[in-house]
Design a protein around this motif. Structure first.
Motif, PDB file in Angstrom:
ATOM      1  N   PRO A   1      -4.108  10.237   4.980  1.00 50.11           N
ATOM      2  CA  PRO A   1      -3.139   9.737   6.170  1.00 50.11           C
ATOM      3  C   PRO A   1      -2.919   8.304   5.500  1.00 50.11           C
ATOM      4  CG  PRO A   1      -5.558   9.418   6.539  1.00 50.11           C
ATOM      5  CD  PRO A   1      -5.524  10.256   5.470  1.00 50.11           C
ATOM      6  N   PHE A   2      -1.682   7.609   6.271  1.00 52.72           N
ATOM      7  CA  PHE A   2      -1.397   6.288   5.958  1.00 52.72           C
ATOM      8  C   PHE A   2      -1.125   5.483   7.051  1.00 52.72           C
ATOM      9  CE2 PHE A   2       2.302   9.528   6.044  1.00 52.72           C
ATOM     10  CZ  PHE A   2       3.002   8.721   6.883  1.00 52.72           C
ATOM     11  N   GLU A   3      -0.745   4.225   6.899  1.00 50.94           N
ATOM     12  CA  GLU A   3      -0.564   3.026   7.597  1.00 50.94           C
ATOM     13  C   GLU A   3       1.091   2.964   7.701  1.00 50.94           C
ATOM     14  OE1 GLU A   3      -2.201   1.619   9.873  1.00 50.94           O
ATOM     15  OE2 GLU A   3      -4.154   2.321   9.424  1.00 50.94           O
ATOM     16  N   PRO A   4       1.426   3.099   8.725  1.00 53.03           N
ATOM     17  CA  PRO A   4       2.898   2.990   9.077  1.00 53.03           C
ATOM     18  C   PRO A   4       3.395   1.656   8.120  1.00 53.03           C
ATOM     19  CG  PRO A   4       2.196   3.886  10.971  1.00 53.03           C
ATOM     20  CD  PRO A   4       1.180   3.558  10.187  1.00 53.03           C
ATOM     21  N   ARG A   5       2.861   0.622   8.069  1.00 54.09           N
ATOM     22  CA  ARG A   5       3.328  -0.422   7.449  1.00 54.09           C
ATOM     23  C   ARG A   5       3.407  -0.445   6.302  1.00 54.09           C
ATOM     24  NH1 ARG A   5      -0.683  -5.061   9.781  1.00 54.09           N
ATOM     25  NH2 ARG A   5      -2.136  -3.093   9.656  1.00 54.09           N
ATOM     26  N   GLU A   6       2.339   0.502   5.520  1.00 55.06           N
ATOM     27  CA  GLU A   6       2.465   0.499   4.099  1.00 55.06           C
ATOM     28  C   GLU A   6       3.691   1.479   3.807  1.00 55.06           C
ATOM     29  OE1 GLU A   6       0.024   1.916   0.008  1.00 55.06           O
ATOM     30  OE2 GLU A   6      -1.080   2.259   2.208  1.00 55.06           O
ATOM     31  N   LEU A   7       3.832   2.458   4.518  1.00 54.00           N
ATOM     32  CA  LEU A   7       5.223   3.367   4.239  1.00 54.00           C
ATOM     33  C   LEU A   7       6.258   2.567   4.379  1.00 54.00           C
ATOM     34  CD1 LEU A   7       6.595   6.092   4.110  1.00 54.00           C
ATOM     35  CD2 LEU A   7       6.443   6.021   6.533  1.00 54.00           C
ATOM     36  N   LEU A   8       6.360   1.520   5.198  1.00 53.35           N
ATOM     37  CA  LEU A   8       7.660   0.733   5.301  1.00 53.35           C
ATOM     38  C   LEU A   8       7.561  -0.127   4.333  1.00 53.35           C
ATOM     39  CD1 LEU A   8      10.123  -0.472   6.870  1.00 53.35           C
ATOM     40  CD2 LEU A   8       8.521  -1.999   8.028  1.00 53.35           C
ATOM     41  N   ALA A   9       6.651  -0.657   3.709  1.00 58.97           N
ATOM     42  CA  ALA A   9       6.544  -1.746   2.459  1.00 58.97           C
ATOM     43  C   ALA A   9       7.019  -0.830   1.028  1.00 58.97           C
ATOM     44  CB  ALA A   9       5.133  -2.188   2.261  1.00 58.97           C
ATOM     45  N   ARG A  10       6.664   0.350   1.306  1.00 63.65           N
ATOM     46  CA  ARG A  10       6.895   1.169   0.017  1.00 63.65           C
ATOM     47  C   ARG A  10       8.372   1.421  -0.143  1.00 63.65           C
ATOM     48  NH1 ARG A  10       2.616   4.087  -2.729  1.00 63.65           N
ATOM     49  NH2 ARG A  10       0.642   3.025  -2.414  1.00 63.65           N
ATOM     50  N   ILE A  11       8.827   1.943   1.183  1.00 64.23           N
ATOM     51  CA  ILE A  11      10.344   2.239   1.350  1.00 64.23           C
ATOM     52  C   ILE A  11      11.211   0.943   0.753  1.00 64.23           C
ATOM     53  CG2 ILE A  11      12.274   2.584   2.836  1.00 64.23           C
ATOM     54  CD1 ILE A  11      10.143   4.357   4.545  1.00 64.23           C
ATOM     55  N   ARG A  12      10.968  -0.247   1.300  1.00 64.17           N
ATOM     56  CA  ARG A  12      11.515  -1.380   0.990  1.00 64.17           C
ATOM     57  C   ARG A  12      11.572  -1.833  -0.381  1.00 64.17           C
ATOM     58  NH1 ARG A  12      10.001  -5.170   6.479  1.00 64.17           N
ATOM     59  NH2 ARG A  12      11.583  -4.509   7.666  1.00 64.17           N
ATOM     60  N   ALA A  13      10.419  -1.548  -1.014  1.00 62.81           N
ATOM     61  CA  ALA A  13      10.155  -1.846  -2.474  1.00 62.81           C
ATOM     62  C   ALA A  13      11.153  -1.162  -3.151  1.00 62.81           C
ATOM     63  CB  ALA A  13       8.675  -1.568  -2.771  1.00 62.81           C
ATOM     64  N   ILE A  14      11.220   0.533  -2.864  1.00 59.13           N
ATOM     65  CA  ILE A  14      12.025   1.210  -3.725  1.00 59.13           C
ATOM     66  C   ILE A  14      13.540   0.898  -3.494  1.00 59.13           C
ATOM     67  CG2 ILE A  14      12.860   3.533  -3.835  1.00 59.13           C
ATOM     68  CD1 ILE A  14      10.075   4.546  -2.899  1.00 59.13           C
ATOM     69  N   LEU A  15      13.917   0.421  -2.077  1.00 56.71           N
ATOM     70  CA  LEU A  15      15.238   0.297  -2.013  1.00 56.71           C
ATOM     71  C   LEU A  15      15.643  -1.166  -2.588  1.00 56.71           C
ATOM     72  CD1 LEU A  15      15.618   1.110   1.855  1.00 56.71           C
ATOM     73  CD2 LEU A  15      16.393   2.404  -0.117  1.00 56.71           C
ATOM     74  N   ARG A  16      14.706  -2.102  -2.777  1.00 53.17           N
ATOM     75  CA  ARG A  16      14.977  -3.288  -3.495  1.00 53.17           C
ATOM     76  C   ARG A  16      15.361  -2.972  -5.010  1.00 53.17           C
ATOM     77  NH1 ARG A  16      10.820  -5.708  -0.241  1.00 53.17           N
ATOM     78  NH2 ARG A  16       9.269  -5.201  -2.115  1.00 53.17           N
ATOM     79  N   ARG A  17      14.518  -2.191  -5.534  1.00 52.92           N
ATOM     80  CA  ARG A  17      14.545  -1.801  -6.848  1.00 52.92           C
ATOM     81  C   ARG A  17      15.879  -1.081  -7.069  1.00 52.92           C
ATOM     82  NH1 ARG A  17       9.186   0.167  -6.451  1.00 52.92           N
ATOM     83  NH2 ARG A  17      10.016   2.456  -6.834  1.00 52.92           N
ATOM     84  N   ARG A  18      16.395  -0.225  -6.047  1.00 53.04           N
ATOM     85  CA  ARG A  18      17.615   0.417  -6.235  1.00 53.04           C
ATOM     86  C   ARG A  18      18.826  -0.366  -5.875  1.00 53.04           C
ATOM     87  NH1 ARG A  18      20.356   3.552  -2.196  1.00 53.04           N
ATOM     88  NH2 ARG A  18      21.237   5.369  -3.035  1.00 53.04           N
ATOM     89  N   GLY A  19      18.560  -1.756  -5.797  1.00 55.28           N
ATOM     90  CA  GLY A  19      19.649  -2.553  -5.503  1.00 55.28           C
ATOM     91  C   GLY A  19      20.175  -2.856  -4.193  1.00 55.28           C
ATOM     92  N   ASP A  20      19.674  -2.436  -2.876  1.00 54.07           N
ATOM     93  CA  ASP A  20      19.917  -2.637  -1.879  1.00 54.07           C
ATOM     94  C   ASP A  20      19.455  -3.871  -1.002  1.00 54.07           C
ATOM     95  OD1 ASP A  20      20.972   0.032  -1.877  1.00 54.07           O
ATOM     96  OD2 ASP A  20      19.534   0.863  -0.517  1.00 54.07           O
TER      97      ASP A  20
END
Length: 239
Positions: free
Chosen positions: A111-130
């Motif tokens: 199980p995961f914390e929603p805040r960590e999921l959000l942080a991971r998503i934002r990190a991926i999108l930042r790396r992608r250039g968004d």
């Protein structure tokens, strides 16, 4: 600009919870309950309808998430480049390693914390250039290898190398520090912005994928060298 995500998850309660939480944080989530439906959405002829990221569960009713990830990376055109965040079973490192080998950009154990999921998503999108753009007009060249930071592409002898967005950033992190030995912790911290998890060897899996894409002989690399007991170094002098 709105950010659209696709969640492929058969747990409807979890999908609803994630969609509500991410929605409150400005991310729109579409949901598909099986791999077939998720792949069908990604294969839409309208490129503009592609999600910015896929949240992919490992356990699905019709096929496992590893197979879905493999099929995503085999799709034609831009769909193959959509970042994938895989949800895996806690304490099962082999699934995570296989997922990374198949092209997943990151993973999150349940199980995961929603805040960590959000942080991971934002990190991926930042790396992608968004979340920001790299310095304009600057490419890194090492012999026949060219890394275009604007286009986020890597070519070897004019041929495009197949890398995920995360692997691209790992390569840039090393190439920008050519000749300098970096530990696994330093590499992961530079790219993901957080310390390396204890005993997490996913960095080695990614390095293997990068070598397969850019080295003439991945088993005898000339560009990315392993420094035993320390980490990796990107060679300054290359053919």
């Amino acid at each position: 600009m709105n950010t659209h995500l696709l969640m492929i998850e058969d747990d409807h309660r979890l999908a609803q919870m994630v969609a509500e939480y991410l929605g409150h944080n400005g991310l729109q989530v579409a949901h598909q309950a099986d791999g077939t439906s998720g792949l069908a959405q990604l294969q839409s002829p309208d490129t503009g309808s592609l999600p910015d990221l896929v949240i992919l569960d490992l356990m699905l009713p019709d096929m496992d998430g590893l197979e879905v990830c493999r099929r995503i990376r085999a799709l034609p055109g831009p769909a193959a480049q959509v970042p994938v965040l895989m949800l895996t079973a806690k304490g099962d490192p082999m699934d995570r390693i296989i997922g990374l080998e198949l092209g997943a950009d990151d993973y999150l154990p349940k199980p995961f914390e929603p805040r960590e999921l959000l942080a991971r998503i934002r990190a991926i999108l930042r790396r992608r250039g968004d979340g920001g753009t790299p310095a304009a007009g600057q490419s890194l060249r090492f012999g026949s290898l060219e890394i275009d930071r604007d286009a986020r592409t890597v070519t070897v002898g004019g041929q495009v190398a197949d890398l995920t967005s995360y692997q691209f950033d790992l390569l840039v992190t090393l190439a920008e520090r050519a000749g300098r030995v970096l530990t696994r912790d330093q590499i992961m911290e530079a790219v993901r912005g957080r310390e390396l998890e204890a005993f997490d060897r996913s960095i080695d899996v990614h390095m293997g994928r990068i070598r397969a894409a850019i080295e003439a002989d991945p088993k005898s690399p000339k560009r990315i060298l392993t420094v035993r007991g320390v980490g990796y170094v990107f060679a300054k002098q290359q053919e």
